[in-house]
Design a protein around this motif. Structure first.
Motif, PDB file in Angstrom:
ATOM      1  N   VAL A   1       0.639  -1.492   0.055  1.00  0.00           N
ATOM      2  CA  VAL A   1       0.035  -0.032   0.014  1.00  0.00           C
ATOM      3  C   VAL A   1       0.900   1.181   0.182  1.00  0.00           C
ATOM      4  O   VAL A   1       1.693   1.483   0.722  1.00  0.00           O
ATOM      5  N   SER A   2       0.664   2.314  -0.754  1.00  0.00           N
ATOM      6  CA  SER A   2       1.235   3.441  -0.937  1.00  0.00           C
ATOM      7  C   SER A   2       0.035   4.537  -0.409  1.00  0.00           C
ATOM      8  O   SER A   2      -1.011   4.312  -0.739  1.00  0.00           O
ATOM      9  N   PHE A   3       0.782   5.567   0.308  1.00  0.00           N
ATOM     10  CA  PHE A   3      -0.314   6.395   0.880  1.00  0.00           C
ATOM     11  C   PHE A   3       0.393   7.952   1.113  1.00  0.00           C
ATOM     12  O   PHE A   3       1.399   8.116   1.223  1.00  0.00           O
ATOM     13  N   LEU A   4      -0.618   9.023   0.864  1.00  0.00           N
ATOM     14  CA  LEU A   4      -0.114  10.341   1.113  1.00  0.00           C
ATOM     15  C   LEU A   4      -1.045  10.988   2.425  1.00  0.00           C
ATOM     16  O   LEU A   4      -2.468  10.929   1.973  1.00  0.00           O
ATOM     17  N   LYS A   5      -0.581  11.346   3.301  1.00  0.00           N
ATOM     18  CA  LYS A   5      -1.322  12.076   4.322  1.00  0.00           C
ATOM     19  C   LYS A   5      -1.295  13.783   4.214  1.00  0.00           C
ATOM     20  O   LYS A   5      -0.251  14.063   3.839  1.00  0.00           O
ATOM     21  N   PHE A   6      -2.425  14.235   4.598  1.00  0.00           N
ATOM     22  CA  PHE A   6      -2.450  15.762   4.542  1.00  0.00           C
ATOM     23  C   PHE A   6      -3.041  16.322   5.850  1.00  0.00           C
ATOM     24  O   PHE A   6      -4.202  15.805   6.287  1.00  0.00           O
ATOM     25  N   THR A   7      -2.283  17.111   6.679  1.00  0.00           N
ATOM     26  CA  THR A   7      -2.512  17.700   7.752  1.00  0.00           C
ATOM     27  C   THR A   7      -2.442  19.063   7.979  1.00  0.00           C
ATOM     28  O   THR A   7      -1.471  19.588   7.084  1.00  0.00           O
ATOM     29  N   PRO A   8      -2.896  19.948   8.814  1.00  0.00           N
ATOM     30  CA  PRO A   8      -2.731  21.234   8.905  1.00  0.00           C
ATOM     31  C   PRO A   8      -1.033  21.552   9.192  1.00  0.00           C
ATOM     32  O   PRO A   8      -0.571  22.573   8.679  1.00  0.00           O
ATOM     33  N   LYS A   9      -0.265  20.531   9.796  1.00  0.00           N
ATOM     34  CA  LYS A   9       0.941  20.904   9.941  1.00  0.00           C
ATOM     35  C   LYS A   9       1.859  20.982   8.845  1.00  0.00           C
ATOM     36  O   LYS A   9       3.028  21.540   8.708  1.00  0.00           O
ATOM     37  N   ASP A  10       1.395  20.502   7.742  1.00  0.00           N
ATOM     38  CA  ASP A  10       1.880  20.565   6.133  1.00  0.00           C
ATOM     39  C   ASP A  10       2.424  22.037   5.844  1.00  0.00           C
ATOM     40  O   ASP A  10       3.177  22.235   5.161  1.00  0.00           O
ATOM     41  N   PHE A  11       1.312  22.866   6.378  1.00  0.00           N
ATOM     42  CA  PHE A  11       1.445  24.294   6.010  1.00  0.00           C
ATOM     43  C   PHE A  11       2.185  25.307   6.990  1.00  0.00           C
ATOM     44  O   PHE A  11       2.051  26.493   7.007  1.00  0.00           O
ATOM     45  N   PHE A  12       2.503  24.683   8.195  1.00  0.00           N
ATOM     46  CA  PHE A  12       3.030  25.475   9.264  1.00  0.00           C
ATOM     47  C   PHE A  12       4.109  26.486   8.860  1.00  0.00           C
ATOM     48  O   PHE A  12       4.372  27.529   9.271  1.00  0.00           O
ATOM     49  N   GLU A  13       5.129  26.037   8.135  1.00  0.00           N
ATOM     50  CA  GLU A  13       6.423  26.795   7.891  1.00  0.00           C
ATOM     51  C   GLU A  13       5.821  27.994   6.978  1.00  0.00           C
ATOM     52  O   GLU A  13       6.481  28.976   6.864  1.00  0.00           O
ATOM     53  N   GLN A  14       4.648  27.715   6.238  1.00  0.00           N
ATOM     54  CA  GLN A  14       4.509  28.649   5.303  1.00  0.00           C
ATOM     55  C   GLN A  14       3.367  29.946   6.182  1.00  0.00           C
ATOM     56  O   GLN A  14       3.553  31.255   5.504  1.00  0.00           O
ATOM     57  N   ILE A  15       3.134  29.755   7.122  1.00  0.00           N
ATOM     58  CA  ILE A  15       2.354  30.566   7.962  1.00  0.00           C
ATOM     59  C   ILE A  15       2.986  31.725   8.757  1.00  0.00           C
ATOM     60  O   ILE A  15       3.992  31.396   9.539  1.00  0.00           O
ATOM     61  N   LYS A  16       2.784  33.016   8.206  1.00  0.00           N
ATOM     62  CA  LYS A  16       3.399  33.911   9.168  1.00  0.00           C
ATOM     63  C   LYS A  16       2.291  34.573  10.024  1.00  0.00           C
ATOM     64  O   LYS A  16       1.162  34.993   9.732  1.00  0.00           O
ATOM     65  N   VAL A  17       2.965  34.935  11.165  1.00  0.00           N
ATOM     66  CA  VAL A  17       1.781  35.532  12.465  1.00  0.00           C
ATOM     67  C   VAL A  17       2.459  36.894  12.720  1.00  0.00           C
ATOM     68  O   VAL A  17       3.750  36.925  13.240  1.00  0.00           O
ATOM     69  N   SER A  18       1.706  37.834  12.732  1.00  0.00           N
ATOM     70  CA  SER A  18       1.873  39.249  13.144  1.00  0.00           C
ATOM     71  C   SER A  18       1.819  39.512  14.695  1.00  0.00           C
ATOM     72  O   SER A  18       0.984  38.799  15.329  1.00  0.00           O
ATOM     73  N   ASN A  19       2.340  40.491  15.217  1.00  0.00           N
ATOM     74  CA  ASN A  19       2.203  40.712  16.502  1.00  0.00           C
ATOM     75  C   ASN A  19       0.958  41.141  16.849  1.00  0.00           C
ATOM     76  O   ASN A  19       0.538  40.752  18.076  1.00  0.00           O
ATOM     77  N   GLN A  20       0.290  41.826  16.089  1.00  0.00           N
ATOM     78  CA  GLN A  20      -1.076  42.320  16.027  1.00  0.00           C
ATOM     79  C   GLN A  20      -2.109  41.250  16.516  1.00  0.00           C
ATOM     80  O   GLN A  20      -2.866  41.293  17.229  1.00  0.00           O
ATOM     81  N   GLU A  21      -1.820  40.131  15.586  1.00  0.00           N
ATOM     82  CA  GLU A  21      -2.780  39.112  15.817  1.00  0.00           C
ATOM     83  C   GLU A  21      -2.382  38.281  17.100  1.00  0.00           C
ATOM     84  O   GLU A  21      -3.298  37.940  17.761  1.00  0.00           O
ATOM     85  N   ILE A  22      -1.209  38.054  17.399  1.00  0.00           N
ATOM     86  CA  ILE A  22      -1.023  37.624  18.981  1.00  0.00           C
ATOM     87  C   ILE A  22      -1.533  38.528  20.007  1.00  0.00           C
ATOM     88  O   ILE A  22      -2.068  37.927  20.659  1.00  0.00           O
ATOM     89  N   GLU A  23      -1.455  39.743  19.752  1.00  0.00           N
ATOM     90  CA  GLU A  23      -2.185  40.612  20.896  1.00  0.00           C
ATOM     91  C   GLU A  23      -3.299  40.582  20.850  1.00  0.00           C
ATOM     92  O   GLU A  23      -4.131  40.453  21.824  1.00  0.00           O
ATOM     93  N   GLU A  24      -4.117  40.447  19.685  1.00  0.00           N
ATOM     94  CA  GLU A  24      -5.601  40.353  19.646  1.00  0.00           C
ATOM     95  C   GLU A  24      -6.091  39.164  20.375  1.00  0.00           C
ATOM     96  O   GLU A  24      -7.152  39.272  20.967  1.00  0.00           O
ATOM     97  N   LEU A  25      -5.537  38.150  20.087  1.00  0.00           N
ATOM     98  CA  LEU A  25      -5.671  36.699  20.324  1.00  0.00           C
ATOM     99  C   LEU A  25      -5.639  36.500  21.910  1.00  0.00           C
ATOM    100  O   LEU A  25      -6.530  36.067  22.827  1.00  0.00           O
ATOM    101  N   TYR A  26      -4.515  37.203  22.518  1.00  0.00           N
ATOM    102  CA  TYR A  26      -4.114  37.258  23.917  1.00  0.00           C
ATOM    103  C   TYR A  26      -5.383  38.189  24.471  1.00  0.00           C
ATOM    104  O   TYR A  26      -6.000  37.716  25.786  1.00  0.00           O
ATOM    105  N   GLU A  27      -5.772  39.290  24.136  1.00  0.00           N
ATOM    106  CA  GLU A  27      -6.946  40.018  24.507  1.00  0.00           C
ATOM    107  C   GLU A  27      -8.288  39.295  24.665  1.00  0.00           C
ATOM    108  O   GLU A  27      -9.227  39.324  25.673  1.00  0.00           O
ATOM    109  N   GLU A  28      -8.341  38.495  23.560  1.00  0.00           N
ATOM    110  CA  GLU A  28      -9.672  37.851  23.352  1.00  0.00           C
ATOM    111  C   GLU A  28      -9.883  36.518  24.519  1.00  0.00           C
ATOM    112  O   GLU A  28     -11.067  36.217  24.934  1.00  0.00           O
ATOM    113  N   LYS A  29      -8.635  35.995  24.734  1.00  0.00           N
ATOM    114  CA  LYS A  29      -8.542  34.934  25.670  1.00  0.00           C
ATOM    115  C   LYS A  29      -8.077  35.040  27.199  1.00  0.00           C
ATOM    116  O   LYS A  29      -7.875  34.484  27.927  1.00  0.00           O
TER     117      LYS A  29
END
Length: 250
Positions: A1-29
């Protein structure tokens, strides 16, 4: 059997997170980052009210709750309660304990268990966890959310490639989908989900859905995307089917 898995972690390296997003989530939580007040206290429970009152008066006069407790053969570790929050104890007790000052000895409090004589040993005030302490967790949370969105945006494209006759290797190396990856392979995969190797059956804990889909698949056909778990998908191709046979003695 051959297989390929796809998960959100595949895209982790491509995702950039801004300080504003971090601060907004911190305030939200922010409510989740409040550590409630905690108290450490000694507690002895007496069945008799007079015994409890005598112990309380003696410990107040001599200003040594611990010393008198030791004389009564109590071990300090057995009567010390650490890191107790208001919601962990009955309301009647918490009203006394959380309205007393540090080192204060509280007069006997009656509950269903008996008469409690308590000494507040230490107060740990309410604390708000700072942004820097949880920053890495917030980044991972944002990355996971964005990566999941990105994965879902690619699912139709992956299925289109299957329908168009692309091989697993071609899909694995397609830069528009995910990072380069290697097609995973399993040999001698049984209907029970075990692997037959060196005359032994080994269980590698494949999910039931994966096992069922392998045995539903036709040889040399790539399946459409199969959801194994939340946000986890797989393409399966059965490369070869080996007919059932009885092993010889040798």
């Amino acid at each position: 059997v051959s297989f390929l898995k796809f998960t959100p972690k595949d895209f982790f390296e491509q995702i950039k997170v801004s300080n504003q997003e971090i601060e907004e989530l911190y305030e939200e939580k922010k409510d989740q980052f409040i550590i409630p007040e905690k108290r450490d206290y000694y507690q002895i429970i007496f069945k008799d009210k007079i015994e409890a009152s005598n112990f309380y008066k003696k410990s107040k006069n001599e200003k040594s709750f611990e010393k008198i407790a030791l004389k009564l053969n109590y071990k300090l570790n057995d009567i010390l309660l650490n890191g107790i929050t208001k919601d962990q104890i009955p309301k009647k007790l918490s009203n006394y304990i959380f309205n007393s000052s540090e080192k204060e000895i509280i007069s006997p409090v009656k509950t269903n268990f008996g008469y409690h004589v308590i000494k507040i040993n230490k107060i740990h005030p309410t604390r708000i966890i700072k942004l820097e302490e949880v920053k890495s967790n917030l980044i991972n949370e944002i990355k996971h959310e964005k990566s999941t969105e990105k994965l879902y945006s690619k699912l139709d494209k992956i299925n289109d490639m299957v329908y168009s006759g692309n091989t697993l290797k071609e899909i694995a190396y397609n830069k528009n989908l995910v990072k380069k990856r290697k097609v995973q392979q399993i040999k001698n995969f049984t209907e029970n989900g075990t692997i037959y190797k060196n005359h032994e059956f080994k269980n590698l804990n494949f999910s039931k859905i994966f096992i069922q889909e392998v045995w539903k698949s036709n040889v040399d056909e790539i399946s459409e995307l199969i959801e194994l778990d939340q946000d986890e998908y797989v393409l399966i191709k059965v490369d070869k089917e080996i007919n059932k046979k009885d092993l010889t003695y040798i």
